[in-house]
Design a protein around this motif. Structure first.
Motif, PDB file in Angstrom:
ATOM      1  N   ALA A  94       0.686  -1.109  -0.150  1.00 47.00           N
ATOM      2  CA  ALA A  94       0.107  -0.066  -0.014  1.00 47.00           C
ATOM      3  C   ALA A  94       0.832   1.230   0.156  1.00 47.00           C
ATOM      4  CB  ALA A  94      -0.820   0.091   1.252  1.00 47.00           C
ATOM      5  N   ARG A  95       0.230   2.433  -0.391  1.00 41.54           N
ATOM      6  CA  ARG A  95       1.055   3.710  -0.351  1.00 41.54           C
ATOM      7  C   ARG A  95       0.649   4.653   0.750  1.00 41.54           C
ATOM      8  NH1 ARG A  95       0.365   6.413  -4.894  1.00 41.54           N
ATOM      9  NH2 ARG A  95       2.509   7.002  -5.203  1.00 41.54           N
ATOM     10  N   TYR A  96       1.487   5.223   1.319  1.00 47.99           N
ATOM     11  CA  TYR A  96       1.223   6.237   2.289  1.00 47.99           C
ATOM     12  C   TYR A  96       2.000   7.529   1.975  1.00 47.99           C
ATOM     13  CZ  TYR A  96       1.411   9.241   6.522  1.00 47.99           C
ATOM     14  OH  TYR A  96       1.600  10.339   7.379  1.00 47.99           O
ATOM     15  N   ALA A  97       0.950   8.783   1.668  1.00 46.97           N
ATOM     16  CA  ALA A  97       1.740   9.824   1.248  1.00 46.97           C
ATOM     17  C   ALA A  97       1.996  10.736   2.513  1.00 46.97           C
ATOM     18  CB  ALA A  97       0.504  10.713   0.574  1.00 46.97           C
ATOM     19  N   ALA A  98       3.229  10.634   2.715  1.00 48.34           N
ATOM     20  CA  ALA A  98       3.665  11.396   4.078  1.00 48.34           C
ATOM     21  C   ALA A  98       3.474  12.943   3.687  1.00 48.34           C
ATOM     22  CB  ALA A  98       5.224  11.004   4.367  1.00 48.34           C
ATOM     23  N   SER A  99       3.692  13.233   2.438  1.00 46.93           N
ATOM     24  CA  SER A  99       3.431  14.739   2.002  1.00 46.93           C
ATOM     25  C   SER A  99       3.170  14.528   0.539  1.00 46.93           C
ATOM     26  CB  SER A  99       4.662  15.447   1.979  1.00 46.93           C
ATOM     27  OG  SER A  99       5.716  15.101   1.459  1.00 46.93           O
ATOM     28  N   GLU A 100       2.944  15.812  -0.053  1.00 45.14           N
ATOM     29  CA  GLU A 100       2.590  16.031  -1.602  1.00 45.14           C
ATOM     30  C   GLU A 100       3.891  15.390  -2.446  1.00 45.14           C
ATOM     31  OE1 GLU A 100       1.379  19.674  -2.604  1.00 45.14           O
ATOM     32  OE2 GLU A 100      -0.583  19.814  -1.394  1.00 45.14           O
ATOM     33  N   LYS A 101       5.014  15.390  -1.780  1.00 43.80           N
ATOM     34  CA  LYS A 101       6.096  15.001  -2.493  1.00 43.80           C
ATOM     35  C   LYS A 101       6.780  13.738  -2.260  1.00 43.80           C
ATOM     36  CE  LYS A 101       6.723  19.240  -4.571  1.00 43.80           C
ATOM     37  NZ  LYS A 101       6.531  19.350  -5.825  1.00 43.80           N
ATOM     38  N   ALA A 102       6.229  13.268  -1.040  1.00 47.27           N
ATOM     39  CA  ALA A 102       6.833  11.986  -0.599  1.00 47.27           C
ATOM     40  C   ALA A 102       5.810  10.711  -0.430  1.00 47.27           C
ATOM     41  CB  ALA A 102       7.900  12.065   0.585  1.00 47.27           C
ATOM     42  N   THR A 103       5.981   9.687  -0.926  1.00 49.93           N
ATOM     43  CA  THR A 103       5.069   8.612  -0.723  1.00 49.93           C
ATOM     44  C   THR A 103       6.094   7.454  -0.366  1.00 49.93           C
ATOM     45  OG1 THR A 103       3.365   9.581  -2.352  1.00 49.93           O
ATOM     46  CG2 THR A 103       3.460   6.944  -1.567  1.00 49.93           C
ATOM     47  N   TYR A 104       5.515   6.644   0.727  1.00 48.09           N
ATOM     48  CA  TYR A 104       6.288   5.705   1.329  1.00 48.09           C
ATOM     49  C   TYR A 104       5.335   4.294   1.041  1.00 48.09           C
ATOM     50  CZ  TYR A 104       9.791   8.650   3.405  1.00 48.09           C
ATOM     51  OH  TYR A 104      10.714   9.627   3.748  1.00 48.09           O
ATOM     52  N   ALA A 105       6.058   3.085   0.890  1.00 44.98           N
ATOM     53  CA  ALA A 105       5.641   2.035   0.589  1.00 44.98           C
ATOM     54  C   ALA A 105       5.191   1.404   1.953  1.00 44.98           C
ATOM     55  CB  ALA A 105       6.189   0.692  -0.314  1.00 44.98           C
ATOM     56  N   MET A 106       4.041   0.537   2.304  1.00 47.49           N
ATOM     57  CA  MET A 106       3.764  -0.169   3.308  1.00 47.49           C
ATOM     58  C   MET A 106       3.662  -1.545   2.903  1.00 47.49           C
ATOM     59  SD  MET A 106       3.495   2.354   5.836  1.00 47.49           S
ATOM     60  CE  MET A 106       4.622   3.397   4.974  1.00 47.49           C
ATOM     61  N   PHE A 107       4.071  -2.318   3.612  1.00 44.84           N
ATOM     62  CA  PHE A 107       4.117  -3.883   3.359  1.00 44.84           C
ATOM     63  C   PHE A 107       3.332  -4.593   4.425  1.00 44.84           C
ATOM     64  CE2 PHE A 107       8.018  -2.271   1.619  1.00 44.84           C
ATOM     65  CZ  PHE A 107       8.390  -3.040   0.490  1.00 44.84           C
ATOM     66  N   ALA A 108       2.330  -5.711   3.998  1.00 39.83           N
ATOM     67  CA  ALA A 108       1.833  -6.444   4.706  1.00 39.83           C
ATOM     68  C   ALA A 108       1.868  -7.816   4.092  1.00 39.83           C
ATOM     69  CB  ALA A 108       0.319  -6.051   4.621  1.00 39.83           C
ATOM     70  N   GLY A 109       1.212  -8.709   4.894  1.00 39.40           N
ATOM     71  CA  GLY A 109       1.101 -10.115   4.613  1.00 39.40           C
ATOM     72  C   GLY A 109       2.069 -11.286   5.281  1.00 39.40           C
ATOM     73  N   GLY A 110       2.998 -10.744   6.058  1.00 39.38           N
ATOM     74  CA  GLY A 110       3.757 -11.550   6.822  1.00 39.38           C
ATOM     75  C   GLY A 110       5.113 -11.857   6.055  1.00 39.38           C
ATOM     76  N   GLY A 111       5.043 -11.539   4.700  1.00 35.75           N
ATOM     77  CA  GLY A 111       6.154 -12.149   4.014  1.00 35.75           C
ATOM     78  C   GLY A 111       7.558 -11.556   4.253  1.00 35.75           C
ATOM     79  N   LEU A 112       7.733 -10.200   4.580  1.00 37.97           N
ATOM     80  CA  LEU A 112       8.935  -9.697   4.961  1.00 37.97           C
ATOM     81  C   LEU A 112       9.491 -10.173   6.176  1.00 37.97           C
ATOM     82  CD1 LEU A 112       8.699  -5.848   4.066  1.00 37.97           C
ATOM     83  CD2 LEU A 112       9.303  -7.812   2.574  1.00 37.97           C
ATOM     84  N   LYS A 113       8.509 -10.450   7.118  1.00 40.18           N
ATOM     85  CA  LYS A 113       9.145 -11.172   8.581  1.00 40.18           C
ATOM     86  C   LYS A 113       9.634 -12.344   8.076  1.00 40.18           C
ATOM     87  CE  LYS A 113       7.119 -12.702  12.819  1.00 40.18           C
ATOM     88  NZ  LYS A 113       5.880 -12.765  13.677  1.00 40.18           N
ATOM     89  N   TRP A 114       8.817 -13.222   7.436  1.00 38.88           N
ATOM     90  CA  TRP A 114       9.352 -14.575   7.042  1.00 38.88           C
ATOM     91  C   TRP A 114      10.584 -14.661   6.524  1.00 38.88           C
ATOM     92  CZ3 TRP A 114      10.177 -17.594   2.534  1.00 38.88           C
ATOM     93  CH2 TRP A 114      10.425 -18.821   2.843  1.00 38.88           C
ATOM     94  N   ALA A 115      10.678 -13.914   5.359  1.00 36.95           N
ATOM     95  CA  ALA A 115      12.123 -13.749   4.460  1.00 36.95           C
ATOM     96  C   ALA A 115      13.094 -13.320   5.409  1.00 36.95           C
ATOM     97  CB  ALA A 115      11.751 -12.889   3.312  1.00 36.95           C
ATOM     98  N   GLU A 116      13.118 -12.584   6.090  1.00 39.06           N
ATOM     99  CA  GLU A 116      14.018 -12.241   7.213  1.00 39.06           C
ATOM    100  C   GLU A 116      14.478 -13.216   8.018  1.00 39.06           C
ATOM    101  OE1 GLU A 116      15.244  -8.277  10.070  1.00 39.06           O
ATOM    102  OE2 GLU A 116      13.285  -8.751   9.957  1.00 39.06           O
ATOM    103  N   GLN A 117      13.520 -13.768   8.703  1.00 36.13           N
ATOM    104  CA  GLN A 117      13.826 -15.124   9.633  1.00 36.13           C
ATOM    105  C   GLN A 117      14.652 -16.096   8.682  1.00 36.13           C
ATOM    106  OE1 GLN A 117       9.871 -16.167  10.828  1.00 36.13           O
ATOM    107  NE2 GLN A 117      10.042 -14.711  12.388  1.00 36.13           N
ATOM    108  N   GLN A 118      14.422 -16.104   7.436  1.00 33.64           N
ATOM    109  CA  GLN A 118      14.986 -17.214   6.645  1.00 33.64           C
ATOM    110  C   GLN A 118      16.322 -16.758   6.312  1.00 33.64           C
ATOM    111  OE1 GLN A 118      13.418 -20.301   5.780  1.00 33.64           O
ATOM    112  NE2 GLN A 118      12.010 -19.741   7.314  1.00 33.64           N
TER     113      GLN A 118
END
Length: 353
Positions: A133-157
């Motif tokens: 998902a995308r979060y607009a911190a301002s009109e100029k900067a948008t950051y990605a948000m991650f969900a689904g547990g995939g990053l956590k699992w990948a980091e553990q691996q």
């Protein structure tokens, strides 16, 4: 700033919206997930090397954007590391950049940077997902948000030795153009800088976690400027030449990533001790119910690492962490299950576990 694979999804300006699982879109199976983290980062931070740890953590974002030719890909800064997603045609660039930043961290910073790469399909085959998902911190900067547990699992691996990108002694130097740590640590204006990680358990429903997250956010949103750690008055630059005009400094504050979600709620806040105690009591109760795990760390200053993409200076990004260990310390607390003394009703203290 960050686009989805097929089309840019809606960017949400209300941060609490990122707790709603329905706004997330799945990445295609053949996309790649890259993850980095500094090995033994808490030891380096304990030796006063917090700036080097953050620089190493953000290095892959800068190097990958410069090598890829655009910063319009999902990424998240995690203090002592980062995560990103790229389409399949980026495998050679991603592999090369990961080797470059690992070599740079060892040679130039004296830090061991663990780097890994794997396809989304591998994550899904293990029952996890990667959604964006995308979060607009301002009109100029948008950051990605991650969900689904995939990053956590990948980091553990990755930490267990899987999906690692092997080092290459003959790799070139990464292009870190635009990545700077020019600002001195930013002192708290409200009492303490809080680094907070809140992670749902696998069995916790998204609705339960969203309700809890909103309760916690409401505590800190009640503070001045939603407990934003970057002050209205400009911080002190290390180099006098980097002084900005008030309008430019306002943009620095607006484009800062002090709140994000990447399989966990990740916050760097300037708040009072009372706010922290109130939030911690709620989190301790939720942990006792088996809904979450969490870690927090209190410190006196925040640290800012800046990225100004070449050719797009208006799209500058500012990564925040706590100076005293920040996210790395909070993650350590979350892993060990050790929490601080909290003040309960009637002023009595109790140890959370």
């Amino acid at each position: 700033m960050v686009n989805s694979p097929a089309h840019p999804p809606q960017a949400y300006s209300e941060f609490s919206s990122v707790l709603d699982p329905s706004i997330y879109e799945p990445l295609p199976d053949d996309w790649l997930i890259g993850i980095t983290d500094v090995i033994d980062s808490t030891l380096a931070i304990g030796a006063g090397r917090y700036r080097d740890v953050n620089y190493a953590g953000a290095s892959v974002i800068a190097a990958l954007g410069n090598a890829w030719g655009t910063f319009d890909f999902p990424f998240v800064f995690r203090g002592d590391g980062a995560a990103f997603a790229l389409p399949p045609q980026g495998i050679m660039v991603a592999t090369s950049v990961l080797r470059q930043v690992a070599s740079f961290a060892t040679t130039n910073l004296g830090l061991a940077l663990r780097v890994g790469l794997l396809p989304v399909s591998e994550i899904r085959a293990r029952g996890r997902d990667v959604r964006i998902a995308r979060y607009a911190a301002s009109e100029k900067a948008t950051y990605a948000m991650f969900a689904g547990g995939g990053l956590k699992w990948a980091e553990q691996q990755m930490k267990s030795g899987r999906y690692l990108v092997e080092p290459d002694q003959h790799t070139t130097t990464p292009d870190l153009t635009g990545l700077t740590c020019d600002w001195t640590p930013i002192p708290s204006q409200q009492g303490e800088i809080l680094s907070l990680l809140v992670e749902p358990h696998d069995h916790t429903s998204p609705e339960v976690f969203a309700a809890l997250g909103r309760r916690v956010l409401a505590i800190f949103d009640a503070g001045p400027r939603q407990s934003h750690p970057v002050p209205v008055d400009m911080a002190i630059p290390e180099n006098a030449e980097t002084y900005l005009d008030p309008k430019s400094w306002s943009g620095v504050a607006a484009n800062s990533d002090f709140r994000k979600y990447d399989d966990a709620l990740r916050l760097t806040l300037d708040c009072t001790s009372e706010q922290i105690d109130t939030a911690e009591a709620i989190l301790v109760a939720a942990k006792a119910r088996g809904e979450i795990n969490f870690g927090l760390h209190r410190q006196s200053h925040a640290l800012m690492t800046c990225l100004v993409p070449s050719g797009r200076p208006d799209a500058h990004l500012h990564f925040l962490d706590g100076m005293g260990g920040g996210y790395a310390k909070a993650a350590e607390m979350m892993e060990t299950g050790e929490h601080l003394m909290i003040v309960g009703a009637g002023g009595k203290t109790a140890m959370s576990a």
